[in-house]
Design a protein around this motif. Structure first.
Motif, PDB file in Angstrom:
ATOM      1  N   PHE A  46     -15.589  10.176   8.371  1.00  0.00           N
ATOM      2  CA  PHE A  46     -15.685  10.256   6.917  1.00  0.00           C
ATOM      3  C   PHE A  46     -16.574   9.122   6.416  1.00  0.00           C
ATOM      4  O   PHE A  46     -16.637   8.055   6.998  1.00  0.00           O
ATOM      5  CB  PHE A  46     -14.308  10.149   6.257  1.00  0.00           C
ATOM      6  N   THR A  47     -17.236   9.343   5.304  1.00  0.00           N
ATOM      7  CA  THR A  47     -18.125   8.316   4.752  1.00  0.00           C
ATOM      8  C   THR A  47     -17.377   7.306   3.886  1.00  0.00           C
ATOM      9  O   THR A  47     -17.965   6.346   3.430  1.00  0.00           O
ATOM     10  CB  THR A  47     -19.234   8.970   3.906  1.00  0.00           C
ATOM     11  N   ASP A  48     -16.093   7.511   3.688  1.00  0.00           N
ATOM     12  CA  ASP A  48     -15.298   6.630   2.827  1.00  0.00           C
ATOM     13  C   ASP A  48     -15.128   5.244   3.431  1.00  0.00           C
ATOM     14  O   ASP A  48     -15.144   5.058   4.636  1.00  0.00           O
ATOM     15  CB  ASP A  48     -13.907   7.235   2.599  1.00  0.00           C
ATOM     16  N   GLU A  49     -14.919   4.282   2.546  1.00  0.00           N
ATOM     17  CA  GLU A  49     -14.571   2.926   2.927  1.00  0.00           C
ATOM     18  C   GLU A  49     -13.068   2.777   2.698  1.00  0.00           C
ATOM     19  O   GLU A  49     -12.573   3.055   1.612  1.00  0.00           O
ATOM     20  CB  GLU A  49     -15.345   1.934   2.063  1.00  0.00           C
ATOM     21  N   PHE A  50     -12.339   2.368   3.733  1.00  0.00           N
ATOM     22  CA  PHE A  50     -10.888   2.255   3.633  1.00  0.00           C
ATOM     23  C   PHE A  50     -10.484   0.787   3.533  1.00  0.00           C
ATOM     24  O   PHE A  50     -10.710   0.018   4.467  1.00  0.00           O
ATOM     25  CB  PHE A  50     -10.213   2.882   4.852  1.00  0.00           C
ATOM     26  N   PRO A  51      -9.871   0.383   2.404  1.00  0.00           N
ATOM     27  CA  PRO A  51      -9.366  -0.988   2.306  1.00  0.00           C
ATOM     28  C   PRO A  51      -8.098  -1.121   3.154  1.00  0.00           C
ATOM     29  O   PRO A  51      -7.239  -0.244   3.142  1.00  0.00           O
ATOM     30  CB  PRO A  51      -9.058  -1.155   0.821  1.00  0.00           C
ATOM     31  N   VAL A  52      -7.998  -2.215   3.893  1.00  0.00           N
ATOM     32  CA  VAL A  52      -6.856  -2.470   4.765  1.00  0.00           C
ATOM     33  C   VAL A  52      -6.085  -3.648   4.194  1.00  0.00           C
ATOM     34  O   VAL A  52      -6.674  -4.648   3.767  1.00  0.00           O
ATOM     35  CB  VAL A  52      -7.323  -2.777   6.208  1.00  0.00           C
ATOM     36  N   LYS A  57      -1.502  -8.003   1.135  1.00  0.00           N
ATOM     37  CA  LYS A  57      -2.701  -8.755   0.753  1.00  0.00           C
ATOM     38  C   LYS A  57      -3.919  -8.075   1.371  1.00  0.00           C
ATOM     39  O   LYS A  57      -3.863  -7.617   2.512  1.00  0.00           O
ATOM     40  CB  LYS A  57      -2.605 -10.199   1.241  1.00  0.00           C
ATOM     41  N   PRO A  58      -5.036  -8.024   0.639  1.00  0.00           N
ATOM     42  CA  PRO A  58      -6.248  -7.412   1.194  1.00  0.00           C
ATOM     43  C   PRO A  58      -6.706  -8.128   2.469  1.00  0.00           C
ATOM     44  O   PRO A  58      -6.744  -9.358   2.515  1.00  0.00           O
ATOM     45  CB  PRO A  58      -7.282  -7.574   0.094  1.00  0.00           C
ATOM     46  N   LEU A  59      -7.015  -7.333   3.488  1.00  0.00           N
ATOM     47  CA  LEU A  59      -7.466  -7.887   4.764  1.00  0.00           C
ATOM     48  C   LEU A  59      -8.960  -7.650   4.967  1.00  0.00           C
ATOM     49  O   LEU A  59      -9.654  -8.473   5.541  1.00  0.00           O
ATOM     50  CB  LEU A  59      -6.670  -7.232   5.902  1.00  0.00           C
ATOM     51  N   GLU A  71      -8.489 -12.327  12.517  1.00  0.00           N
ATOM     52  CA  GLU A  71      -7.466 -13.151  13.138  1.00  0.00           C
ATOM     53  C   GLU A  71      -6.276 -13.260  12.197  1.00  0.00           C
ATOM     54  O   GLU A  71      -6.462 -13.421  10.983  1.00  0.00           O
ATOM     55  CB  GLU A  71      -8.084 -14.536  13.377  1.00  0.00           C
ATOM     56  N   VAL A  72      -5.052 -13.135  12.725  1.00  0.00           N
ATOM     57  CA  VAL A  72      -3.843 -13.254  11.907  1.00  0.00           C
ATOM     58  C   VAL A  72      -2.831 -14.154  12.610  1.00  0.00           C
ATOM     59  O   VAL A  72      -2.901 -14.361  13.817  1.00  0.00           O
ATOM     60  CB  VAL A  72      -3.207 -11.867  11.607  1.00  0.00           C
ATOM     61  N   GLU A  73      -1.907 -14.650  11.817  1.00  0.00           N
ATOM     62  CA  GLU A  73      -0.827 -15.470  12.365  1.00  0.00           C
ATOM     63  C   GLU A  73       0.093 -14.598  13.218  1.00  0.00           C
ATOM     64  O   GLU A  73       0.340 -13.434  12.890  1.00  0.00           O
ATOM     65  CB  GLU A  73      -0.016 -16.118  11.239  1.00  0.00           C
ATOM     66  N   PRO A  74       0.634 -15.137  14.297  1.00  0.00           N
ATOM     67  CA  PRO A  74       1.613 -14.388  15.088  1.00  0.00           C
ATOM     68  C   PRO A  74       2.866 -14.117  14.258  1.00  0.00           C
ATOM     69  O   PRO A  74       3.161 -14.841  13.312  1.00  0.00           O
ATOM     70  CB  PRO A  74       1.931 -15.311  16.256  1.00  0.00           C
ATOM     71  N   GLY A  75       3.580 -13.062  14.609  1.00  0.00           N
ATOM     72  CA  GLY A  75       4.816 -12.725  13.922  1.00  0.00           C
ATOM     73  C   GLY A  75       4.827 -11.301  13.416  1.00  0.00           C
ATOM     74  O   GLY A  75       3.930 -10.509  13.698  1.00  0.00           O
ATOM     75  N   SER A  76       5.854 -10.957  12.638  1.00  0.00           N
ATOM     76  CA  SER A  76       6.024  -9.606  12.104  1.00  0.00           C
ATOM     77  C   SER A  76       5.122  -9.387  10.897  1.00  0.00           C
ATOM     78  O   SER A  76       5.012 -10.266  10.036  1.00  0.00           O
ATOM     79  CB  SER A  76       7.473  -9.387  11.679  1.00  0.00           C
ATOM     80  N   HIS A  77       4.497  -8.211  10.842  1.00  0.00           N
ATOM     81  CA  HIS A  77       3.576  -7.881   9.757  1.00  0.00           C
ATOM     82  C   HIS A  77       3.694  -6.411   9.377  1.00  0.00           C
ATOM     83  O   HIS A  77       4.180  -5.597  10.154  1.00  0.00           O
ATOM     84  CB  HIS A  77       2.123  -8.149  10.170  1.00  0.00           C
ATOM     85  N   GLU A  78       3.189  -6.097   8.177  1.00  0.00           N
ATOM     86  CA  GLU A  78       3.017  -4.722   7.702  1.00  0.00           C
ATOM     87  C   GLU A  78       1.526  -4.497   7.513  1.00  0.00           C
ATOM     88  O   GLU A  78       0.848  -5.302   6.882  1.00  0.00           O
ATOM     89  CB  GLU A  78       3.688  -4.509   6.353  1.00  0.00           C
ATOM     90  N   ILE A  79       1.017  -3.394   8.039  1.00  0.00           N
ATOM     91  CA  ILE A  79      -0.393  -3.061   7.880  1.00  0.00           C
ATOM     92  C   ILE A  79      -0.494  -1.650   7.313  1.00  0.00           C
ATOM     93  O   ILE A  79       0.276  -0.770   7.694  1.00  0.00           O
ATOM     94  CB  ILE A  79      -1.165  -3.201   9.205  1.00  0.00           C
ATOM     95  N   TYR A  80      -1.420  -1.466   6.364  1.00  0.00           N
ATOM     96  CA  TYR A  80      -1.593  -0.143   5.765  1.00  0.00           C
ATOM     97  C   TYR A  80      -2.934  -0.087   5.042  1.00  0.00           C
ATOM     98  O   TYR A  80      -3.601  -1.093   4.853  1.00  0.00           O
ATOM     99  CB  TYR A  80      -0.454   0.187   4.796  1.00  0.00           C
ATOM    100  N   THR A  81      -3.326   1.121   4.680  1.00  0.00           N
ATOM    101  CA  THR A  81      -4.519   1.330   3.859  1.00  0.00           C
ATOM    102  C   THR A  81      -4.068   1.872   2.515  1.00  0.00           C
ATOM    103  O   THR A  81      -2.947   2.367   2.374  1.00  0.00           O
ATOM    104  CB  THR A  81      -5.491   2.322   4.513  1.00  0.00           C
ATOM    105  N   GLN A  82      -4.944   1.785   1.539  1.00  0.00           N
ATOM    106  CA  GLN A  82      -4.617   2.267   0.202  1.00  0.00           C
ATOM    107  C   GLN A  82      -5.868   2.911  -0.380  1.00  0.00           C
ATOM    108  O   GLN A  82      -6.908   2.268  -0.470  1.00  0.00           O
ATOM    109  CB  GLN A  82      -4.185   1.085  -0.673  1.00  0.00           C
TER     110      GLN A  82
END
Length: 135
Positions: A46-52, A57-59, A71-82
């Motif tokens: 797809f030609t879309d740009e997906f914010p992660v 917080k915007p990545l 690069e991210v800190e170690p530990g538990s995280h939530e990742i998603y697109t919008q």
């Protein structure tokens, strides 16, 4: 189906036949040993740009031709697109480990009334093929 979804589907169908297949390289090596590395990619063409987003917080942004390596800190995280259309944004919970590279693939399924997008864990890859829409 609302008009914006209809236009998106029509655009995707029109663009699917255009462009050539390219190979997008990915460097799987961690950025450092004291943090975790995430590589997020999208191979559906797809030609879309997906914010992660990571922990609300915007990545960064991902397109089918430009994966995101951060690069991210170690530990538990939530990742998603919008995305700003009739889409259900699925949240993926994961644990980032020191010195490890975690791979995530963005997947979009278009539906008649609502679509679904999620970022799922993926096996390690060094490249993927996608249809390029750049002229």
């Amino acid at each position: 189906m609302n008009i914006s979804n209809l236009m998106l589907v029509l655009t995707l169908f029109l663009l699917t036949g255009c462009g050539s297949i390219i190979t997008v390289p990915i460097d799987p090596n961690p950025i450092s040993t004291d943090k975790s590395t995430l590589i997020i990619y999208h191979e559906q063409g797809f030609t879309d740009e997906f914010p992660v987003f990571l922990d609300k917080k915007p990545l960064g942004h991902v397109t089918s031709e430009t994966p995101l390596k951060v690069e991210v800190e170690p530990g538990s995280h939530e990742i998603y697109t919008q995305v700003p259309m009739n889409v259900i944004d699925e949240i993926n919970n994961f644990v980032a480990e020191n010195g490890k590279t975690h791979f995530f693939k963005i997947r979009l399924e278009l539906g008649m009334w609502v679509s679904n997008i999620w970022t799922e864990l993926s096996p390690e890859i060094t490249s993927y093929q996608v249809r390029s829409h750049k002229q």
